[in-house]
Design a protein around this motif. Sequence first.
Motif, PDB file in Angstrom:
ATOM      1  N   ALA A   1     -31.121 -56.265 -50.066  1.00  0.00           N
ATOM      2  CA  ALA A   1     -30.014 -57.014 -50.637  1.00  0.00           C
ATOM      3  C   ALA A   1     -29.731 -56.605 -52.078  1.00  0.00           C
ATOM      4  N   HIS A   2     -30.778 -56.236 -52.843  1.00  0.00           N
ATOM      5  CA  HIS A   2     -30.574 -55.841 -54.235  1.00  0.00           C
ATOM      6  C   HIS A   2     -29.736 -54.567 -54.335  1.00  0.00           C
ATOM      7  N   ASP A   3     -29.825 -53.699 -53.319  1.00  0.00           N
ATOM      8  CA  ASP A   3     -28.990 -52.503 -53.311  1.00  0.00           C
ATOM      9  C   ASP A   3     -27.518 -52.879 -53.113  1.00  0.00           C
ATOM     10  N   ALA A   4     -27.280 -53.885 -52.285  1.00  0.00           N
ATOM     11  CA  ALA A   4     -25.910 -54.367 -52.093  1.00  0.00           C
ATOM     12  C   ALA A   4     -25.355 -54.952 -53.390  1.00  0.00           C
ATOM     13  N   ILE A   5     -26.192 -55.688 -54.110  1.00  0.00           N
ATOM     14  CA  ILE A   5     -25.761 -56.256 -55.398  1.00  0.00           C
ATOM     15  C   ILE A   5     -25.416 -55.150 -56.385  1.00  0.00           C
ATOM     16  N   ALA A   6     -26.208 -54.081 -56.386  1.00  0.00           N
ATOM     17  CA  ALA A   6     -25.944 -52.956 -57.282  1.00  0.00           C
ATOM     18  C   ALA A   6     -24.614 -52.293 -56.944  1.00  0.00           C
ATOM     19  N   GLU A   7     -24.302 -52.187 -55.648  1.00  0.00           N
ATOM     20  CA  GLU A   7     -23.016 -51.582 -55.269  1.00  0.00           C
ATOM     21  C   GLU A   7     -21.852 -52.474 -55.671  1.00  0.00           C
ATOM     22  N   ILE A   8     -22.027 -53.786 -55.520  1.00  0.00           N
ATOM     23  CA  ILE A   8     -20.980 -54.709 -55.960  1.00  0.00           C
ATOM     24  C   ILE A   8     -20.726 -54.545 -57.452  1.00  0.00           C
ATOM     25  N   HIS A   9     -21.804 -54.443 -58.223  1.00  0.00           N
ATOM     26  CA  HIS A   9     -21.666 -54.245 -59.668  1.00  0.00           C
ATOM     27  C   HIS A   9     -20.917 -52.947 -59.973  1.00  0.00           C
ATOM     28  N   LEU A  10     -21.245 -51.883 -59.240  1.00  0.00           N
ATOM     29  CA  LEU A  10     -20.572 -50.602 -59.460  1.00  0.00           C
ATOM     30  C   LEU A  10     -19.090 -50.695 -59.136  1.00  0.00           C
TER      31      LEU A  10
ATOM     32  N   THR B   1     -17.143 -53.365 -59.051  1.00  0.00           N
ATOM     33  CA  THR B   1     -16.399 -54.251 -59.953  1.00  0.00           C
ATOM     34  C   THR B   1     -16.167 -53.627 -61.318  1.00  0.00           C
ATOM     35  N   THR B   2     -16.877 -52.566 -61.639  1.00  0.00           N
ATOM     36  CA  THR B   2     -16.614 -51.839 -62.889  1.00  0.00           C
ATOM     37  C   THR B   2     -15.665 -50.668 -62.666  1.00  0.00           C
ATOM     38  N   ASN B   3     -15.177 -50.547 -61.420  1.00  0.00           N
ATOM     39  CA  ASN B   3     -14.252 -49.460 -61.096  1.00  0.00           C
ATOM     40  C   ASN B   3     -13.042 -49.994 -60.343  1.00  0.00           C
ATOM     41  N   SER B   4     -12.312 -50.859 -61.005  1.00  0.00           N
ATOM     42  CA  SER B   4     -10.984 -51.354 -60.610  1.00  0.00           C
ATOM     43  C   SER B   4     -10.978 -52.518 -59.617  1.00  0.00           C
ATOM     44  N   TYR B   5     -12.070 -52.795 -58.895  1.00  0.00           N
ATOM     45  CA  TYR B   5     -12.065 -53.945 -57.995  1.00  0.00           C
ATOM     46  C   TYR B   5     -12.239 -55.218 -58.816  1.00  0.00           C
ATOM     47  N   GLU B   6     -11.404 -56.237 -58.504  1.00  0.00           N
ATOM     48  CA  GLU B   6     -11.352 -57.437 -59.339  1.00  0.00           C
ATOM     49  C   GLU B   6     -11.781 -58.703 -58.614  1.00  0.00           C
ATOM     50  N   TRP B   7     -11.754 -58.708 -57.306  1.00  0.00           N
ATOM     51  CA  TRP B   7     -12.079 -59.917 -56.557  1.00  0.00           C
ATOM     52  C   TRP B   7     -13.314 -59.695 -55.685  1.00  0.00           C
ATOM     53  N   VAL B   8     -14.132 -60.726 -55.598  1.00  0.00           N
ATOM     54  CA  VAL B   8     -15.279 -60.716 -54.695  1.00  0.00           C
ATOM     55  C   VAL B   8     -15.162 -61.935 -53.788  1.00  0.00           C
TER      56      VAL B   8
ATOM     57  N   PRO C   1     -36.208 -62.436 -42.389  1.00  0.00           N
ATOM     58  CA  PRO C   1     -36.930 -63.397 -43.227  1.00  0.00           C
ATOM     59  C   PRO C   1     -36.638 -64.823 -42.818  1.00  0.00           C
ATOM     60  N   ILE C   2     -37.598 -65.675 -43.018  1.00  0.00           N
ATOM     61  CA  ILE C   2     -37.398 -67.092 -42.695  1.00  0.00           C
ATOM     62  C   ILE C   2     -36.252 -67.635 -43.530  1.00  0.00           C
ATOM     63  N   GLY C   3     -35.335 -68.328 -42.828  1.00  0.00           N
ATOM     64  CA  GLY C   3     -34.219 -68.922 -43.540  1.00  0.00           C
ATOM     65  C   GLY C   3     -33.102 -67.960 -43.834  1.00  0.00           C
ATOM     66  N   SER C   4     -33.063 -66.793 -43.176  1.00  0.00           N
ATOM     67  CA  SER C   4     -32.032 -65.819 -43.466  1.00  0.00           C
ATOM     68  C   SER C   4     -30.747 -66.146 -42.740  1.00  0.00           C
ATOM     69  N   SER C   5     -29.651 -65.671 -43.294  1.00  0.00           N
ATOM     70  CA  SER C   5     -28.362 -65.742 -42.635  1.00  0.00           C
ATOM     71  C   SER C   5     -27.597 -64.495 -43.001  1.00  0.00           C
ATOM     72  N   ALA C   6     -26.628 -64.144 -42.212  1.00  0.00           N
ATOM     73  CA  ALA C   6     -25.893 -62.916 -42.473  1.00  0.00           C
ATOM     74  C   ALA C   6     -24.792 -63.170 -43.476  1.00  0.00           C
ATOM     75  N   THR C   7     -24.598 -62.237 -44.392  1.00  0.00           N
ATOM     76  CA  THR C   7     -23.583 -62.376 -45.417  1.00  0.00           C
ATOM     77  C   THR C   7     -22.635 -61.181 -45.364  1.00  0.00           C
ATOM     78  N   ARG C   8     -21.345 -61.464 -45.400  1.00  0.00           N
ATOM     79  CA  ARG C   8     -20.347 -60.421 -45.485  1.00  0.00           C
ATOM     80  C   ARG C   8     -19.587 -60.614 -46.793  1.00  0.00           C
ATOM     81  N   THR C   9     -19.710 -59.651 -47.687  1.00  0.00           N
ATOM     82  CA  THR C   9     -19.060 -59.734 -48.995  1.00  0.00           C
ATOM     83  C   THR C   9     -17.995 -58.658 -49.091  1.00  0.00           C
ATOM     84  N   THR C  10     -16.765 -59.052 -49.422  1.00  0.00           N
ATOM     85  CA  THR C  10     -15.655 -58.117 -49.507  1.00  0.00           C
ATOM     86  C   THR C  10     -15.078 -58.111 -50.911  1.00  0.00           C
ATOM     87  N   LEU C  11     -14.857 -56.909 -51.417  1.00  0.00           N
ATOM     88  CA  LEU C  11     -14.239 -56.768 -52.731  1.00  0.00           C
ATOM     89  C   LEU C  11     -12.791 -56.322 -52.554  1.00  0.00           C
TER      90      LEU C  11
END
Length: 285
Positions: free
Chosen positions: A156-165, A167-174, A275-285
């Motif tokens: 998941a931390h890799d996904a967060i890093a891509e979101i950060h990248l 959002t610094t390159n023209s994407y404005e909404w998450v 993992p216990i308590g996991s759920s699937a997340t779909r994040t779109t920028l």
Amino acid sequence: MNTGAPWPSLDEARARVLGIQTKLHRWATEESGRRFDDLFNLVTDPAFLRVAWHRVRGNKGARTAGVDGATARYISVVRGEESFLAELRADLKARQFVPLPVRERMIPKSGGRMRRLGIPTVRDRVVQAALKLVLEPIWEADFRPCSYGFRPNRRAHDAIAEIHLLTTNSYEWVVDADIEACFDTIDHTALLGRLRRRIEDKRVLALVKAFLKAGVLTAEGADRETATGTPQGGILSPLLANIALSVLDDHSRTSGRRWAPVTSASTGAARDRPPIGSSATRTTL
């Protein structure tokens, strides 16, 4: 392979499995429309069963028993690993293997609610692990780079890093979307239909279906059918969930919109089980 021959050592088994996985992945990458047959023989191959057992034996869940009461330690010390694997392989090849219901365990989650965790028998875990060793390299060729949940060498931390990248390159909404009770609600017909896009071996498809329909032994001792979902806690469940949800990633790439989906699991990825308590997340920028 001669059934009377000695079982391969772990190093020999790992080398054989890696070599075959590399070929499967290459063939799947080179031919996007290829359907794979004769995979059942790999699931029952002594090398794949040896590596599958090693992964199950090395998991934290090895100390936890399914409905048959047997732990991985009991099998290793009392029954003997090679005897156990030889019997399991014989049942698989004779088409006599039948998964047992998973043992239900209720896990506390936030807000005072409870989540169901399914604990398969050790025997079933080994077969699921062998199936995963065969199926994963094929489907990894199809999964989108934006998918991070429950995949090898991704988290998941890799996904967060891509979101950060992004959002610094023209994407404005998450836009963050959580699929509630994802593992419990996956449609079996749709999932098996998705599997058939790549898997032609009916024996493998029947084995996957058997795990989906194995049922649950509830905490109260009642038997419950599993009409939908993949048992959360099963080794194969994260891969099956990704196969089912990959249709969303495919759709995002063909919709004609300028968006960058980043898919992940809300609590990160485990090696062999969600993992216990996991759920699937779909994040779109």
